[in-house]
Write a protein that holds these residues in place. Structure first.
Motif, PDB file in Angstrom:
ATOM      1  N   LYS A 114       0.731  -1.182  -0.087  1.00 30.02           N
ATOM      2  CA  LYS A 114       0.067  -0.097   0.030  1.00 30.02           C
ATOM      3  C   LYS A 114       0.768   1.018  -0.057  1.00 30.02           C
ATOM      4  O   LYS A 114       0.572   2.173  -0.624  1.00 30.02           O
ATOM      5  N   THR A 115       2.138   1.100   0.749  1.00 25.82           N
ATOM      6  CA  THR A 115       2.857   2.528   0.748  1.00 25.82           C
ATOM      7  C   THR A 115       3.401   2.517  -0.831  1.00 25.82           C
ATOM      8  O   THR A 115       3.306   3.757  -1.173  1.00 25.82           O
ATOM      9  N   TRP A 116       3.751   1.553  -1.304  1.00 22.77           N
ATOM     10  CA  TRP A 116       4.377   1.722  -2.733  1.00 22.77           C
ATOM     11  C   TRP A 116       3.402   2.132  -3.610  1.00 22.77           C
ATOM     12  O   TRP A 116       3.568   3.072  -4.522  1.00 22.77           O
ATOM     13  N   GLU A 117       1.904   1.533  -3.505  1.00 24.60           N
ATOM     14  CA  GLU A 117       1.086   2.089  -4.589  1.00 24.60           C
ATOM     15  C   GLU A 117       0.866   3.399  -4.287  1.00 24.60           C
ATOM     16  O   GLU A 117       0.565   4.259  -5.126  1.00 24.60           O
ATOM     17  N   ARG A 118       0.659   4.020  -2.864  1.00 24.09           N
ATOM     18  CA  ARG A 118       0.429   5.397  -2.636  1.00 24.09           C
ATOM     19  C   ARG A 118       1.560   6.328  -3.328  1.00 24.09           C
ATOM     20  O   ARG A 118       1.386   7.282  -3.774  1.00 24.09           O
ATOM     21  N   ARG A 119       2.756   5.784  -3.152  1.00 22.89           N
ATOM     22  CA  ARG A 119       3.675   6.647  -3.656  1.00 22.89           C
ATOM     23  C   ARG A 119       3.730   6.593  -5.204  1.00 22.89           C
ATOM     24  O   ARG A 119       4.252   7.726  -5.727  1.00 22.89           O
ATOM     25  N   ALA A 120       3.780   5.666  -5.913  1.00 18.64           N
ATOM     26  CA  ALA A 120       3.601   5.462  -7.405  1.00 18.64           C
ATOM     27  C   ALA A 120       2.417   6.283  -7.769  1.00 18.64           C
ATOM     28  O   ALA A 120       2.518   7.356  -8.691  1.00 18.64           O
ATOM     29  N   SER A 121       1.322   6.375  -7.132  1.00 16.69           N
ATOM     30  CA  SER A 121      -0.025   7.261  -7.602  1.00 16.69           C
ATOM     31  C   SER A 121       0.538   8.832  -7.226  1.00 16.69           C
ATOM     32  O   SER A 121       0.345   9.592  -8.087  1.00 16.69           O
ATOM     33  N   GLY A 122       1.120   9.003  -6.091  1.00 18.19           N
ATOM     34  CA  GLY A 122       1.324  10.171  -5.695  1.00 18.19           C
ATOM     35  C   GLY A 122       2.594  11.003  -6.522  1.00 18.19           C
ATOM     36  O   GLY A 122       2.280  12.091  -7.106  1.00 18.19           O
ATOM     37  N   THR A 123       3.550  10.026  -7.309  1.00 18.62           N
ATOM     38  CA  THR A 123       4.380  10.613  -8.130  1.00 18.62           C
ATOM     39  C   THR A 123       3.758  11.087  -9.358  1.00 18.62           C
ATOM     40  O   THR A 123       3.874  12.258  -9.936  1.00 18.62           O
ATOM     41  N   LEU A 124       2.721  10.122  -9.870  1.00 20.55           N
ATOM     42  CA  LEU A 124       2.231  10.547 -11.207  1.00 20.55           C
ATOM     43  C   LEU A 124       1.316  11.697 -10.992  1.00 20.55           C
ATOM     44  O   LEU A 124       1.102  12.660 -11.904  1.00 20.55           O
ATOM     45  N   LYS A 125       0.558  11.955  -9.989  1.00 18.57           N
ATOM     46  CA  LYS A 125      -0.320  13.079  -9.767  1.00 18.57           C
ATOM     47  C   LYS A 125       0.619  14.202  -9.626  1.00 18.57           C
ATOM     48  O   LYS A 125       0.042  15.078  -9.911  1.00 18.57           O
ATOM     49  N   ALA A 126       1.569  14.174  -8.908  1.00 20.97           N
ATOM     50  CA  ALA A 126       2.541  15.367  -8.735  1.00 20.97           C
ATOM     51  C   ALA A 126       3.145  15.748 -10.294  1.00 20.97           C
ATOM     52  O   ALA A 126       3.072  17.040 -10.364  1.00 20.97           O
ATOM     53  N   GLU A 127       3.430  14.851 -11.335  1.00 22.65           N
ATOM     54  CA  GLU A 127       3.729  15.194 -12.537  1.00 22.65           C
ATOM     55  C   GLU A 127       2.782  15.799 -13.071  1.00 22.65           C
ATOM     56  O   GLU A 127       2.808  16.709 -14.080  1.00 22.65           O
ATOM     57  N   LEU A 128       1.406  15.392 -13.077  1.00 24.94           N
ATOM     58  CA  LEU A 128       0.548  16.046 -13.834  1.00 24.94           C
ATOM     59  C   LEU A 128      -0.015  17.302 -13.312  1.00 24.94           C
ATOM     60  O   LEU A 128      -0.054  18.281 -13.855  1.00 24.94           O
ATOM     61  N   LYS A 129       0.163  17.745 -12.243  1.00 22.26           N
ATOM     62  CA  LYS A 129      -0.109  18.910 -11.384  1.00 22.26           C
ATOM     63  C   LYS A 129       0.869  19.715 -11.681  1.00 22.26           C
ATOM     64  O   LYS A 129       0.474  20.919 -11.987  1.00 22.26           O
ATOM     65  N   ARG A 130       2.105  19.328 -11.715  1.00 22.56           N
ATOM     66  CA  ARG A 130       3.190  20.183 -12.247  1.00 22.56           C
ATOM     67  C   ARG A 130       2.938  20.741 -13.565  1.00 22.56           C
ATOM     68  O   ARG A 130       3.527  21.856 -13.697  1.00 22.56           O
ATOM     69  N   ARG A 131       2.747  19.879 -14.432  1.00 21.46           N
ATOM     70  CA  ARG A 131       2.229  20.341 -15.833  1.00 21.46           C
ATOM     71  C   ARG A 131       0.947  21.079 -15.982  1.00 21.46           C
ATOM     72  O   ARG A 131       0.478  21.492 -17.019  1.00 21.46           O
ATOM     73  N   GLY A 132       0.075  20.780 -14.960  1.00 23.69           N
ATOM     74  CA  GLY A 132      -1.100  21.405 -15.321  1.00 23.69           C
ATOM     75  C   GLY A 132      -2.201  20.503 -16.074  1.00 23.69           C
ATOM     76  O   GLY A 132      -2.901  20.931 -16.830  1.00 23.69           O
ATOM     77  N   THR A 157       0.230  -0.448 -13.979  1.00 22.21           N
ATOM     78  CA  THR A 157       1.553  -1.080 -14.276  1.00 22.21           C
ATOM     79  C   THR A 157       2.607  -0.056 -14.577  1.00 22.21           C
ATOM     80  O   THR A 157       2.135   1.165 -14.950  1.00 22.21           O
ATOM     81  N   ALA A 158       3.899  -0.478 -14.689  1.00 25.28           N
ATOM     82  CA  ALA A 158       4.834   0.343 -15.057  1.00 25.28           C
ATOM     83  C   ALA A 158       4.718   1.076 -16.518  1.00 25.28           C
ATOM     84  O   ALA A 158       4.913   2.007 -16.680  1.00 25.28           O
ATOM     85  N   VAL A 159       4.146   0.109 -17.331  1.00 27.97           N
ATOM     86  CA  VAL A 159       3.874   0.517 -18.801  1.00 27.97           C
ATOM     87  C   VAL A 159       2.833   1.685 -18.810  1.00 27.97           C
ATOM     88  O   VAL A 159       3.194   2.665 -19.422  1.00 27.97           O
ATOM     89  N   PHE A 160       1.886   1.532 -17.928  1.00 26.68           N
ATOM     90  CA  PHE A 160       0.954   2.795 -17.735  1.00 26.68           C
ATOM     91  C   PHE A 160       1.621   4.006 -17.398  1.00 26.68           C
ATOM     92  O   PHE A 160       1.391   4.971 -17.676  1.00 26.68           O
ATOM     93  N   LEU A 161       2.343   3.698 -16.313  1.00 28.29           N
ATOM     94  CA  LEU A 161       3.198   5.159 -15.791  1.00 28.29           C
ATOM     95  C   LEU A 161       4.037   5.780 -16.873  1.00 28.29           C
ATOM     96  O   LEU A 161       4.074   6.858 -17.047  1.00 28.29           O
ATOM     97  N   LEU A 162       4.766   4.820 -17.672  1.00 33.08           N
ATOM     98  CA  LEU A 162       5.638   5.380 -18.718  1.00 33.08           C
ATOM     99  C   LEU A 162       4.810   6.078 -19.781  1.00 33.08           C
ATOM    100  O   LEU A 162       5.089   6.966 -20.385  1.00 33.08           O
ATOM    101  N   GLN A 163       3.618   5.319 -20.317  1.00 35.75           N
ATOM    102  CA  GLN A 163       2.846   5.930 -21.098  1.00 35.75           C
ATOM    103  C   GLN A 163       2.249   7.310 -20.728  1.00 35.75           C
ATOM    104  O   GLN A 163       2.383   8.417 -21.476  1.00 35.75           O
ATOM    105  N   CYS A 164       2.122   7.575 -19.701  1.00 35.55           N
ATOM    106  CA  CYS A 164       1.447   8.732 -18.931  1.00 35.55           C
ATOM    107  C   CYS A 164       2.488   9.972 -19.058  1.00 35.55           C
ATOM    108  O   CYS A 164       2.328  11.172 -19.409  1.00 35.55           O
ATOM    109  N   LEU A 165       3.458   9.345 -18.549  1.00 31.64           N
ATOM    110  CA  LEU A 165       4.690  10.223 -18.418  1.00 31.64           C
ATOM    111  C   LEU A 165       5.006  10.925 -19.973  1.00 31.64           C
ATOM    112  O   LEU A 165       5.671  11.879 -20.093  1.00 31.64           O
ATOM    113  N   SER A 166       5.105   9.725 -20.996  1.00 29.79           N
ATOM    114  CA  SER A 166       5.424  10.171 -22.106  1.00 29.79           C
ATOM    115  C   SER A 166       4.573  11.172 -22.679  1.00 29.79           C
ATOM    116  O   SER A 166       4.890  12.216 -23.475  1.00 29.79           O
TER     117      SER A 166
END
Length: 75
Positions: free
Chosen positions: A5-23, A55-64
């Motif tokens: 759960k800690t890792w899930e929250r961290r992964a989610s928080g990381t992606l959310k932060a990147e989205l927010k940072r870019r608006g 998945t890590a694939v989804f994370l990379l797709q979003c970041l890209s």
């Protein structure tokens, strides 16, 4: 809290932060994902990020899709 759960929250928080940072909203992310050939709806994205289970694939797709070229993972 279980370790997973800690890792899930961290992964989610990381992606959310990147989205927010870019608006970038979830609707905009869905649109940008479609542009690179990834079919994800806004509600599906919202659910994945709320659960922190994706998945890590989804994370990379979003970041890209949002144009991220670097990612800070530290605390």
């Amino acid at each position: 809290m279980p370790l997973d759960k800690t890792w899930e929250r961290r992964a989610s928080g990381t992606l959310k932060a990147e989205l927010k940072r870019r608006g970038v909203t979830y609707a905009q992310l869905a649109s940008r994902l479609r542009e690179i050939g990834v079919a994800e709806s806004e509600p599906n994205i919202r659910n994945k990020l709320a659960r922190g289970k994706f998945t890590a694939v989804f994370l990379l797709q979003c970041l890209s899709a949002i144009g991220a070229t670097t990612l800070h993972i530290g605390d």
